[in-house]
Design a protein around this motif. Structure first.
Motif, PDB file in Angstrom:
ATOM      1  N   SER A  40      60.003  42.318-109.614  1.00 53.95           N
ATOM      2  CA  SER A  40      60.670  42.683-108.513  1.00 53.95           C
ATOM      3  C   SER A  40      59.907  41.940-107.257  1.00 53.95           C
ATOM      4  CB  SER A  40      61.144  43.852-108.505  1.00 53.95           C
ATOM      5  OG  SER A  40      59.918  44.883-108.258  1.00 53.95           O
ATOM      6  N   TYR A  41      58.949  41.061-107.465  1.00 55.20           N
ATOM      7  CA  TYR A  41      58.307  40.686-106.316  1.00 55.20           C
ATOM      8  C   TYR A  41      59.551  39.653-105.627  1.00 55.20           C
ATOM      9  CZ  TYR A  41      55.072  38.420-103.245  1.00 55.20           C
ATOM     10  OH  TYR A  41      54.275  37.697-102.382  1.00 55.20           O
ATOM     11  N   ILE A  42      59.171  39.548-104.542  1.00 55.75           N
ATOM     12  CA  ILE A  42      60.152  38.845-103.388  1.00 55.75           C
ATOM     13  C   ILE A  42      59.061  38.199-102.404  1.00 55.75           C
ATOM     14  CG2 ILE A  42      61.231  40.694-102.034  1.00 55.75           C
ATOM     15  CD1 ILE A  42      63.421  38.617-101.958  1.00 55.75           C
ATOM     16  N   PRO A  43      59.265  36.888-102.195  1.00 58.10           N
ATOM     17  CA  PRO A  43      58.067  36.362-101.057  1.00 58.10           C
ATOM     18  C   PRO A  43      58.676  36.621 -99.815  1.00 58.10           C
ATOM     19  CG  PRO A  43      59.376  34.583-102.287  1.00 58.10           C
ATOM     20  CD  PRO A  43      59.721  35.708-102.660  1.00 58.10           C
ATOM     21  N   VAL A  44      57.718  37.061 -98.748  1.00 59.35           N
ATOM     22  CA  VAL A  44      58.026  37.386 -97.531  1.00 59.35           C
ATOM     23  C   VAL A  44      56.637  36.702 -96.613  1.00 59.35           C
ATOM     24  CG1 VAL A  44      58.134  38.993 -95.874  1.00 59.35           C
ATOM     25  CG2 VAL A  44      59.158  39.847 -97.828  1.00 59.35           C
ATOM     26  N   VAL A  45      57.063  36.218 -95.690  1.00 60.46           N
ATOM     27  CA  VAL A  45      56.208  35.246 -94.942  1.00 60.46           C
ATOM     28  C   VAL A  45      56.580  35.702 -93.507  1.00 60.46           C
ATOM     29  CG1 VAL A  45      55.924  33.443 -96.503  1.00 60.46           C
ATOM     30  CG2 VAL A  45      57.545  33.233 -94.658  1.00 60.46           C
ATOM     31  N   GLY A  46      54.957  35.769 -92.580  1.00 58.50           N
ATOM     32  CA  GLY A  46      55.292  36.193 -91.066  1.00 58.50           C
ATOM     33  C   GLY A  46      54.337  35.225 -90.362  1.00 58.50           C
ATOM     34  N   VAL A  47      54.022  35.777 -89.114  1.00 59.01           N
ATOM     35  CA  VAL A  47      53.217  34.808 -88.348  1.00 59.01           C
ATOM     36  C   VAL A  47      52.356  35.854 -87.442  1.00 59.01           C
ATOM     37  CG1 VAL A  47      52.695  33.139 -86.629  1.00 59.01           C
ATOM     38  CG2 VAL A  47      54.521  32.757 -88.225  1.00 59.01           C
TER      39      VAL A  47
END
Lengths: 334, 359
Positions: free
Chosen positions: B275-282
């Motif tokens: 159930s992993y889902i990629p989330v990216v931030g800065v």
């Protein structure tokens, strides 16, 4: 004033506009996207409303007493920071108070409420004793509080880093449920119940209405106006403190930007929910509906994928519409 | 009295309309007062620094670094002031510094429509103008006055870095295409409408994905004003409506990424590997890096405030010693000197190099 109660559809619409708008909104959004009408969505909306409800209840006390408060949002921000800083895990990598042991979840909440009471009491004192108009007094305290928030947030070793690593028991306040009902929603419901009892069943509640309705008359009839104003601002402060810790628990974090402009949302919710700007009028149910309406709009419009810019248009129209109806309600009665 | 109060509240109500849109700053007090960071007397050159907002995490760190560097080195004296995200306050603070006779004006500029005028003013006063952490003057504007410099990160880099990290993940994990349509369906969490960082981060992250040959489709774009609570609320709604379509979240800062992660957790994501889902931030805030270590956030891009603070100090020091700005004279890692520009490089942070985020 008429004594006969005849069903008048026009009057019914005017008197219950807020609830009708709410129902209409839910129907419209459900027609566009049927999955909106579900328990999960209702729970989400109530969870997102919970913090705002508590803030609006505090705000209602002040509006009903004929006063104003612009410092609520920043108080939520400061108390969110204070509670988060006291709710960190013992082994947090960036600890706000190095060496502080893990505290039971109720401690940060109580401290936040205490901070709220002190700041609220300060507001009350400035308004009631120094006789500074409430709008200006709380505009000033809003700045003072934000200044303290920023100073606290920038303290070594934190240096304005968002706070994290909060204990599970504290986070549970904002995210866990009992029998499917989130704690955060229960807290909001309990607050509403207490405020309702206080407002309608106690002497204090009636005195607050009296002060808001006509301050001079209240003074002449022997009500200690100073005491009432101190109490309303302190009570509101306690609720802002509670809301701040709820917001920190719900988001599992805090920064000095938390709570920004919440007071204006709260004032809007109170007015849309039927509180009179002039004081002396306001109900728990109406304010609750006012808060929920705004959350239904932001949640619902995102739900059906409408551009966020439209949310502002819709919110603005509802505020104007509600106040326009509200004006008619009271002019009709007078 | 009541009438006045009604008016005042009506005014507050009008304000609340703007507030619903999440206007980012509270009414700011105008403060012309400048704080003195170092008080050594003498014929020491003085740099006046106008930061856009002391309360910003990034600025707080850069400011601390700059003031510490000045205190430790002592060649240039640094005084600074808070523009409180308000153009008028920035203007009064600058005038205050010009009146005090500063030698260097370091400007974390928010008055982006007046860059030409700002340069003209500095030229008239004979003061060296350094744009820090803000938009660059154009070449024509640089040509107006010799003593203009620009120290800033290359904002598009931040978008490219997180887009590339997402592309890498997508290509290594075919199962990430949860709805099997061959496209990467993402939710874009935007900061403030029209904000430069928001614009370039959203644009270049998607561009990096497309450049890697990945077809993309926006499930939804949501404006969350860089705020964690806003992102959490809106993400909850998006997930209720279209959970099965969401395959990745691109957030223009870490706070929004973390808010989205809270909502994703509540919707059943991040329970196990499947159930992993990629989330990216800065930003690579401390809590952001913690989330990368915890295995929730995939990647963030670090714009190092320490390098910004030191670059500004070293530039003023170098100029006060009569040297020219070159890569060698500046002698710093993590920056690229081009003409009068000092570009600070963004660094991608993933679970492989979380130590690089410590500064």
């Amino acid at each position: 004033m008429t004594t006969k109660k005849k069903f008048d559809p026009k009057q019914f619409i005017i008197n219950n506009a807020i609830y009708l708008i709410l129902v209409a909104l839910v129907i419209i959004i459900t027609v566009i996207s049927p999955r909106f009408f579900s328990l999960d969505v209702a729970r989400d909306i109530l969870m997102q409303s919970a913090v705002r409800i508590v803030v609006a209840m505090g705000c209602m006390f002040i509006i009903v007493s004929g006063s104003a408060d612009l410092s609520g949002g920043r108080m939520v921000g400061l108390t969110a920071l204070v509670s988060a800083s006291l709710a960190q895990q013992a082994a947090a990598s960036l600890k706000f108070w190095p060496g502080l042991p893990e505290l039971p979840a109720f401690v940060p909440v109580l401290v936040a409420m205490l901070v709220g009471v002190v700041l609220g009491g300060f507001n009350g004192w400035v308004v009631a004793k120094l006789k500074v108009p409430a709008f200006l007094a709380t505009l000033g305290s809003q700045m003072i509080i934000f200044g303290f928030s920023s100073l606290y947030f920038n303290m070594e070793p934190n240096r304005s880093q968002p706070l994290g690593s909060l204990t599970q028991s504290f986070r549970d306040i904002g995210s866990a449920s009992l029998f499917g009902v989130p704690y955060i929603v229960m807290i909001a419901l309990v607050v509403m119940l207490i405020v309702w009892v206080l407002q309608t069943k106690t002497c204090l509640g009636k005195e607050i209405f009296a002060v808001g309705g006509n301050l001079e008359a209240a003074r002449v009839s022997g009500i200690n106006v100073f005491k009432i104003q101190m109490i309303t601002y302190s009570l509101a402060g306690a609720l802002y403190g509670l809301a701040g810790s709820m917001e920190a628990a719900r988001t599992a974090s805090a920064t000095s930007a938390y709570g920004n402009a919440y007071e204006l949302d709260a004032i809007a919710s109170c007015i849309v929910g039927g509180c009179s700007i002039a004081g002396g009028v306001g109900t728990v149910g109406g304010v609750f509906a006012g808060v929920v309406i705004f959350n239904v709009i932001s949640y619902g419009l995102t739900f059906i994928g409408i551009s966020p810019y439209w949310q502002n248009v819709v919110k603005g129209l509802i505020i104007i519409g509600a106040v326009a109806l509200d004006v008619r309600k009271y002019s009709a009665k007078k | 009295m009541k009438k006045a109060m009604s008016l005042v509240l009506a005014f507050a109500l009008v304000l609340s309309l703007a507030a619903c849109g999440g206007s980012s700053s509270a009414p700011a007090a105008s403060s012309g007062a400048a704080s003195t960071a170092s008080s050594t007397a003498g014929a020491q050159p003085v740099a006046g620094v106008c930061w856009y907002n002391f309360g910003d995490t990034f600025i707080a760190n850069a400011r601390q670094t700059l003031n510490d560097a000045a205190a430790a080195d002592g060649t240039v004296k640094v005084i600074d002031a808070d523009s409180q995200n308000d153009v008028a306050t920035q203007t009064s603070n600058m005038n205050n510094f010009y009146t005090q006779g500063v030698d260097y004006m370091v400007l974390n500029n928010i008055n982006n429509n007046a860059i030409t005028e700002l340069i003209q003013q500095a030229k008239d006063k004979g003061v060296t103008l350094i744009f820090a952490n803000s938009n660059s003057p154009t070449d024509e504007e640089f040509a107006l006055y010799d003593n203009v410099y620009h120290v800033s990160s290359m904002a598009p880099q931040s978008g490219t870095i997180i887009g590339e990290a997402l592309a890498k993940y997508w290509q290594e994990h075919p199962e990430a295409d949860r709805n099997g349509d061959g496209k990467l369906n993402y939710v874009m969490l935007l900061g403030i409408q029209g904000h430069y960082d928001t614009t370039v981060r959203s644009e270049y992250s998607v561009k990096a994905l497309n450049d890697a040959g990945i077809e993309t489709e926006a499930v939804q774009e949501a404006i969350c004003n860089y705020q964690r609570a806003d992102a959490q609320n809106q993400m909850a709604s998006i997930l209720q409506a279209r959970k099965d379509d969401v395959e990745a979240v691109i957030a223009c800062n870490d706070d929004m990424a973390l808010g989205a992660i809270e909502a994703l957790k509540a919707a059943g994501f991040f329970a196990d590997d499947a159930s992993y889902i990629p989330v990216v931030g800065v930003d690579a805030t401390k809590v952001g890096v913690e989330a990368i270590k915890d295995g929730t956030m995939l990647c963030t891009a670090l714009n190092n405030p320490v390098i910004l603070g030191n670059s500004v100090y070293n530039l003023t020091k170098l100029l006060s010693e009569g040297k020219e700005l070159t890569q060698e004279n500046l002698g710093m890692d993590g920056v690229t000197v081009e003409g009068h520009h000092i570009y600070i490089n963004y660094v991608g942070i993933t679970k492989d190099n979380t130590d690089d985020a410590a500064y």
